[in-house]
Design an enzyme around this catalytic site. Structure first.
Site, PDB file in Angstrom:
ATOM      1  N   TYR A  19       0.625  -1.584  -0.073  1.00 56.68           N
ATOM      2  CA  TYR A  19      -0.166  -0.440  -0.100  1.00 56.68           C
ATOM      3  C   TYR A  19       0.808   1.247   0.223  1.00 56.68           C
ATOM      4  CZ  TYR A  19      -3.512  -3.243   1.717  1.00 56.68           C
ATOM      5  OH  TYR A  19      -3.958  -4.607   2.082  1.00 56.68           O
ATOM      6  N   ASP A 240     -16.832 -12.841   7.480  1.00 55.26           N
ATOM      7  CA  ASP A 240     -15.906 -12.938   7.352  1.00 55.26           C
ATOM      8  C   ASP A 240     -15.158 -11.639   8.835  1.00 55.26           C
ATOM      9  OD1 ASP A 240     -12.857 -11.956   6.779  1.00 55.26           O
ATOM     10  OD2 ASP A 240     -13.111 -10.460   5.279  1.00 55.26           O
TER      11      ASP A 240
END
Length: 427
Positions: A19, A240
């Protein structure tokens, strides 16, 4: 002490960071050791790790119980393939996870990262229907959601606001909506599902907290509504829990327990090994598992990461579960949440601050514009705290073992960094 180690100087030009815009990035901080909740840098400084190495080191660094378990396993069986072979740590861990999760979430498929765990969940759901002669390969997912960086998981992340918006149009086509937060929105979502009847395999959601998509919270009602809708429209419900699972929210080990909802599939990673080794798990209900039982070999789940069920990782995970059993992690998460609310609440009144919110051991300051990440991070580092802001968010997810003094240091650093930034808005 050498502030710039030789390994750092020689290797820096070869490591592609996550990132990160490599052209403009500030030099990464060289870490030489870690213990408890602190990182020790090459120049001798210590930083309190306020984000638990991306939410993973819930027991702190180098917990002796986990270290001893990994060391003992290393001396006997570091790894063996699970294709046709078995080892104790994986089988014990699977049984323990099945015992911790609600209902008949009893069948554990191991992998080595959270993204892969979600990929496996999506593959399970799609093939469940294919095994029944139905081609249902799309998913309902939500704005603000984040499920990983591989191609299938990118396709169920927020397509506009998330970090993967660059790939919009190149990913698998999904149905993206807002989370339902009341009865009217539940009914409207039901209409959407009716329009896509026969296309959707399931619903993918981060339960109670959407993490990397913006640290957005929602109530148990939302998950209960999704369970009702999944049942009504014959869809599989995937939770999740890679971020919130295993104690982060404080009220229970898993968000599904807090909401009183049993999904069809759950994914776990991050805190599973206490942040020691990479490991993930996709846990399915008996209905899902039994949908793959057949005399036809093509009905088997054809997936198998090389390092799935790695013995060292499973040993670390079993030791991590020991600590959840022996030590008061849930109470610690609750106490962290109360302290963060007290420390961060005054920031609500500052110019530029949109919201301050806490849930369990998660503290979030949301700004009304994109955050100056480097500036906020540098301000925290100056005060002995490691935090990594993103988008319009400065947040903390500290190890659950953090002491009062170090937690106070995180609160003080966040407060000072936000106050400095807010004071400069009109200048």
């Amino acid at each position: 002490m050498n502030a710039t180690p030789d390994w750092y100087t020689k290797g820096r030009g070869h490591v592609w960071l996550p990132y990160t815009q490599m052209k403009t990035v500030r030099p990464a901080l060289p870490v030489v050791s870690a213990e408890g909740v602190r990182l020790r840098l090459a120049d001798g400084r210590e930083l309190v790790d306020g984000i638990s190495s991306w939410w993973a080191t819930v027991h702190g660094y180098r917990h002796p119980h986990i270290e001893a378990a990994v060391r003992g396993q290393l001396e006997t069986l570091p790894h063996v393939m699970l294709g046709g072979l078995a080892h104790e740590q994986a089988y014990v861990l699977a049984r323990r996870l099945a015992g911790l999760l609600p209902g008949d979430l009893d069948h554990v498929f191991f992998s080595d990262s959270g993204s892969v765990a979600v990929e496996v969940a999506m593959k399970m759901a799609a093939q469940f229907w294919l095994n029944r002669g139905q081609r249902r390969v799309k998913f309902l997912c939500f704005r603000g959601g984040y499920h990983g960086d591989t191609f299938a998981t990118m396709s169920v992340c927020d397509p506009d606001e998330g970090m993967h918006s660059l790939f919009k149009g190149a990913l698998l086509e999904q149905v993206v909506v807002d989370l339902p937060r009341d009865a009217a929105q539940e009914a409207a979502l039901g209409d959407v599902l009716a329009q896509h009847r026969g296309e959707l395999a399931g619903i993918v959601v981060e339960p109670l907290v959407q993490g990397a998509g913006g640290m957005v919270f929602h109530d148990p009602f939302t998950l209960q509504a999704l369970r009702r809708l999944a049942d009504e429209h014959d869809l599989l419900l995937i939770f999740d829990e890679i971020f919130v699972g295993l104690g982060r929210l404080g009220d229970a080990m898993f968000a599904c327990q807090i909401a009183g909802v049993q999904p069809d599939i759950v994914t776990l990673s991050k805190a599973l090994t206490g942040g020691t080794l990479p490991l993930a798990a996709t846990i399915a209900s008996a209905r899902i598992h039994d949908g793959f039982l057949s005399d036809d070999p093509l009905h088997a789940l054809m997936h198998g990461p090389t390092y799935m069920g790695n013995a060292l990782g499973c040993a670390a995970a079993n030791a991590s579960l020991d600590l959840f059993e022996r030590e008061p992690r849930l109470a610690q998460a609750q106490a962290i949440g109360k302290a963060l609310e007290r420390m961060l609440a005054p920031l609500r009144d500052l110019p530029g601050v949109k919201d301050v919110r806490t849930r369990g051991a998660i503290g979030v300051v949301q700004l009304d514009r994109a955050a100056p990440a480097d500036r906020l991070s540098a301000g925290c580092i100056e005060r002995g705290v490691w935090l990594r802001p993103f988008r319009d968010i400065l947040y903390t997810t500290p190890p659950l073992t953090i002491g009062e003094e170090d937690l106070g240091r995180i609160g003080s650093a966040m407060t000072a960094a936000i106050r400095d930034w807010s004071a400069g808005l009109g200048k």
